[in-house]
Design a protein around this motif. Structure first.
Motif, PDB file in Angstrom:
ATOM      1  N   SER B  70       0.807  -1.107  -0.067  1.00  0.00           N
ATOM      2  CA  SER B  70      -0.047   0.156   0.063  1.00  0.00           C
ATOM      3  C   SER B  70       0.967   1.354  -0.054  1.00  0.00           C
ATOM      4  O   SER B  70       1.882   1.130   0.596  1.00  0.00           O
ATOM      5  N   SER B  75      -3.372   3.973  -2.887  1.00  0.00           N
ATOM      6  CA  SER B  75      -4.567   5.053  -2.500  1.00  0.00           C
ATOM      7  C   SER B  75      -5.552   5.502  -3.394  1.00  0.00           C
ATOM      8  O   SER B  75      -6.650   5.723  -3.583  1.00  0.00           O
ATOM      9  N   ILE B  78      -7.490   3.157  -5.361  1.00  0.00           N
ATOM     10  CA  ILE B  78      -8.722   2.956  -4.512  1.00  0.00           C
ATOM     11  C   ILE B  78      -9.583   4.025  -4.637  1.00  0.00           C
ATOM     12  O   ILE B  78     -11.031   3.811  -4.737  1.00  0.00           O
ATOM     13  N   SER B  79      -9.144   5.238  -4.607  1.00  0.00           N
ATOM     14  CA  SER B  79     -10.286   6.254  -4.302  1.00  0.00           C
ATOM     15  C   SER B  79     -11.065   6.062  -5.718  1.00  0.00           C
ATOM     16  O   SER B  79     -12.198   6.376  -5.810  1.00  0.00           O
ATOM     17  N   PHE B 223       9.421   6.506   0.657  1.00  0.00           N
ATOM     18  CA  PHE B 223       9.978   7.597   1.704  1.00  0.00           C
ATOM     19  C   PHE B 223      11.474   7.372   2.124  1.00  0.00           C
ATOM     20  O   PHE B 223      12.203   8.086   1.778  1.00  0.00           O
ATOM     21  N   PHE B 256      12.442  15.927   2.259  1.00  0.00           N
ATOM     22  CA  PHE B 256      12.787  15.829   3.789  1.00  0.00           C
ATOM     23  C   PHE B 256      14.256  15.771   4.119  1.00  0.00           C
ATOM     24  O   PHE B 256      14.733  16.532   4.883  1.00  0.00           O
ATOM     25  N   ASN B 259      15.566  19.364   3.382  1.00  0.00           N
ATOM     26  CA  ASN B 259      15.347  20.284   4.417  1.00  0.00           C
ATOM     27  C   ASN B 259      16.154  19.889   5.572  1.00  0.00           C
ATOM     28  O   ASN B 259      16.856  20.849   5.984  1.00  0.00           O
ATOM     29  N   GLU B 260      16.313  18.530   5.814  1.00  0.00           N
ATOM     30  CA  GLU B 260      17.370  18.440   7.054  1.00  0.00           C
ATOM     31  C   GLU B 260      18.750  18.970   6.967  1.00  0.00           C
ATOM     32  O   GLU B 260      19.348  19.228   7.978  1.00  0.00           O
ATOM     33  N   PHE B 279       0.059  13.753  -2.475  1.00  0.00           N
ATOM     34  CA  PHE B 279       0.382  15.178  -1.406  1.00  0.00           C
ATOM     35  C   PHE B 279       1.306  15.930  -2.165  1.00  0.00           C
ATOM     36  O   PHE B 279       1.856  16.871  -1.601  1.00  0.00           O
ATOM     37  N   HIS B 281       1.177  18.301  -4.291  1.00  0.00           N
ATOM     38  CA  HIS B 281       0.850  19.777  -4.079  1.00  0.00           C
ATOM     39  C   HIS B 281       0.646  20.253  -2.387  1.00  0.00           C
ATOM     40  O   HIS B 281       0.528  21.668  -2.208  1.00  0.00           O
ATOM     41  N   GLN B 282       0.937  19.413  -1.678  1.00  0.00           N
ATOM     42  CA  GLN B 282       0.598  19.904  -0.214  1.00  0.00           C
ATOM     43  C   GLN B 282       1.723  19.874   0.579  1.00  0.00           C
ATOM     44  O   GLN B 282       1.769  20.542   1.604  1.00  0.00           O
ATOM     45  N   ILE B 283       2.886  19.473  -0.028  1.00  0.00           N
ATOM     46  CA  ILE B 283       4.091  19.896   0.470  1.00  0.00           C
ATOM     47  C   ILE B 283       4.809  20.703   0.108  1.00  0.00           C
ATOM     48  O   ILE B 283       5.087  20.960  -1.197  1.00  0.00           O
ATOM     49  N   TRP B 284       5.245  21.806   1.114  1.00  0.00           N
ATOM     50  CA  TRP B 284       6.066  23.082   0.502  1.00  0.00           C
ATOM     51  C   TRP B 284       7.194  22.578  -0.074  1.00  0.00           C
ATOM     52  O   TRP B 284       8.067  21.853   0.465  1.00  0.00           O
ATOM     53  N   PRO B 285       7.481  23.269  -1.131  1.00  0.00           N
ATOM     54  CA  PRO B 285       6.844  24.418  -1.913  1.00  0.00           C
ATOM     55  C   PRO B 285       6.104  23.730  -3.110  1.00  0.00           C
ATOM     56  O   PRO B 285       5.752  24.550  -3.899  1.00  0.00           O
ATOM     57  N   GLY B 286       5.657  22.735  -2.971  1.00  0.00           N
ATOM     58  CA  GLY B 286       4.831  21.947  -3.897  1.00  0.00           C
ATOM     59  C   GLY B 286       5.674  21.554  -5.010  1.00  0.00           C
ATOM     60  O   GLY B 286       6.676  21.916  -5.261  1.00  0.00           O
TER      61      GLY B 286
END
Lengths: 335, 335
Positions: B70, B75, B78-79, B223, B256, B259-260, B279, B281-286
């Motif tokens: 998964s 996801s 499935i949607s 990830f 990530f 950023n670190e 996501f 478009h939901q993680i800065w800066p897109g």
DNA sequence: TTGTATGCGTTATCAG
DNA sequence: CTGATAACGCATACAA
């Protein structure tokens, strides 16, 4: 067509009842005969026809999970459902329900009334739809709620400690020196949102802090909701030093907004969320969150439903799981 | 028990066959009689028993989508499945398949061999499991692949332009002045990963850039995979000025890690991904991404499968949808 | 311990 | 256009 119980019986030289006994692992079959039957079954590749069984037993061996909309909550719920799905004797049908669409209504009506499912688990906010609830009750279909908005009518349910989780998280923020805490609320007609709100307020009170209406923004539990609410909050003359988002999506939106505004998390503003379903640990700097125990809830609700379906006794009709706090990089002591 | 076709027939003063005709909207019933039957059906609240119908027609009216593991791909898939699920006459069973677990194997075997499903859609990497594929072929169950690893055997499939998508995105990066591009590859046994890799290489070649082995990191499409690979890349003496992650999860991990490390995106490093499911478009800066058309793929594959099930002609046996590039904040011209 | 006969609620055949 | 009757494949009282 395919091989039936009769073919097996003929070849094994016994009656179909005997074959049935062997297949269903009933007693009263001599080991000798049983082995012979088993051998024939294997040889012929016999598999019972599930439709016939369903018809004669008036059971579908299928249970349904009803969902509304889709988001990280639904996603993680589904993940767990899928894990359960390959165990046990039941197929699990995941179904969405949109009260506004007649097709959706008639689909679920058909599922229930044609007895195509043996039982049903509903997730919020499905349980707030009177049409649906009424239909379920009329049909006397076994039914379990997940986090119901109105846990009435004696329907068994499984939920989590929304109040306590929010309370504890709020206390933690206060302990870090945050006295102005922004709250991104979900829709007020959700019980979970309300409970979380109450927990939040109780923690403030306990610490002699006033609840500031201005800092509690009504928003939807989604990304844009959190984004917009945060923009409003940070535009106040006295912006909060911490933000508590009552959902993961709202927290993501909040973080995006803060980034856009050039506000450092956690140094300038701390951010926490309620849920911890999806990517809370994958968004920099990692969002401190109240972990909502979806997995346990799903597992338990399915287990309860199956007990109901099989007419086995239910020891408890309400189960409420505790929440836990996961510390990550988005919180810091107020400078 | 519940009301049957016989009850309706008796009350309406006709034969069960007539009722059956009315229910199934067959011809050859006088409007008068039809109305009378309809009225009785309504009065008695008759609903056909699906199990009986299934038995006599030897059909289950259920199709299955097979998933492995998964992630965001699953996801969003499935949607879409859920959106399709409340339309049409078929129930859609979403099922995971873990070849390593015998319970999982026997579950799917039972689904297929007991004819509990009328057809099957497989998603990668399910189609690379010989046990499963063999079973499906033996059973002659209608079957459609989504993005198969080995589109062999004449099984219809639906896929996307992985090669072209990667090619175009790579060219875009090159156009922005990036000549050292890090590549976060997926597992090499996935066809989609391979196609994307080839597209990437082709774009480099086309622009007279050498493919640098050191900049192409084998990692899993998740990830941690992206996170670790990025740490490696940025630790090189000559780190890349852009990173192309072949999956959304890897891109999130990369972001990530960046950023670190305190590396600014996009000013110091540009980041792009392939997928755009979740996501991005939901993680800065897109995250600028190649959009993989999951929704169309799912819809099309289900449609093809149902045609197969109902023995209707299939105009095309392979469908390959184009990808598009979504520009967001994670890319900039090399400074 | 084993077998026979009946019914589950449809759809389908074929005669009227 | 309509209806009697036979499948479909299994489970289950009941008989042996």
């Amino acid at each position: 067509m395919s091989v039936t119980i009769r073919d097996v019986a003929k070849k094994a030289g016994c009656s179909i009842k005997t074959v049935s006994r062997v297949v269903n692992q009933e007693a009263h079959v001599t080991p000798d005969l049983r082995d012979r039957v088993l051998a024939v079954i294997d040889e012929l590749g016999y598999v019972p026809n599930i439709s016939a069984r369903r018809l004669v037993q008036n059971r579908s061996y299928m249970i349904c999970i009803l969902l509304h909309a889709s988001g990280v909550f639904q996603s993680s719920l589904i993940s767990k459902v899928l894990d359960l799905g390959y165990e046990g004797n039941y197929d699990i049908l995941i179904q969405t329900y949109y009260p506004a669409f007649s097709r959706s209504q008639s689909k679920i009506a058909s599922l229930i009334n044609e007895r195509r499912i043996d039982g049903l688990v509903t997730t919020p906010p499905c349980d707030s739809d009177p049409y649906l609830i009424n239909m379920i009750q009329q049909s006397k279909l076994p039914h379990v709620h997940i986090a119901p908005i109105n846990p009435t009518g004696g329907t068994p349910y499984v939920s989590a400690e929304d109040y306590t989780g929010a309370y504890q998280m709020t206390e933690r923020l206060i302990g870090l020196g945050h006295y102005r805490i922004g709250l991104l609320m979900g829709l007020r007609n959700h019980r979970t949102s309300l409970d979380r709100l109450y927990g939040f307020r109780a923690a403030l009170e306990r610490n002699d802090l006033a609840f500031n209406e201005q800092l509690a923004i009504d928003s939807e539990n989604n990304f844009p909701g959190g984004y917009n609410a945060t923009k409003i909050l940070m535009g106040l003359k006295q912006p909060p030093s911490a933000i508590f988002a009552l959902s993961d999506e709202a927290a993501a939106g909040a973080l995006f907004a803060l980034n856009e505004l050039g506000i450092k998390v956690p140094h300038q503003v701390s951010l926490v969320s309620f849920g911890d379903m999806g990517f809370s640990h994958q968004i920099w700097p990692g969002i401190t969150a109240v972990k909502y125990p979806v997995e346990q809830i799903v597992e338990q609700s399915v287990e309860m439903l199956i007990k109901l379906v099989e007419d086995r006794p239910l020891d408890v009709k309400q189960m409420i799981f505790p929440t836990t706090i996961i510390e990550r990089g988005s919180t810091a002591r107020k400078e």
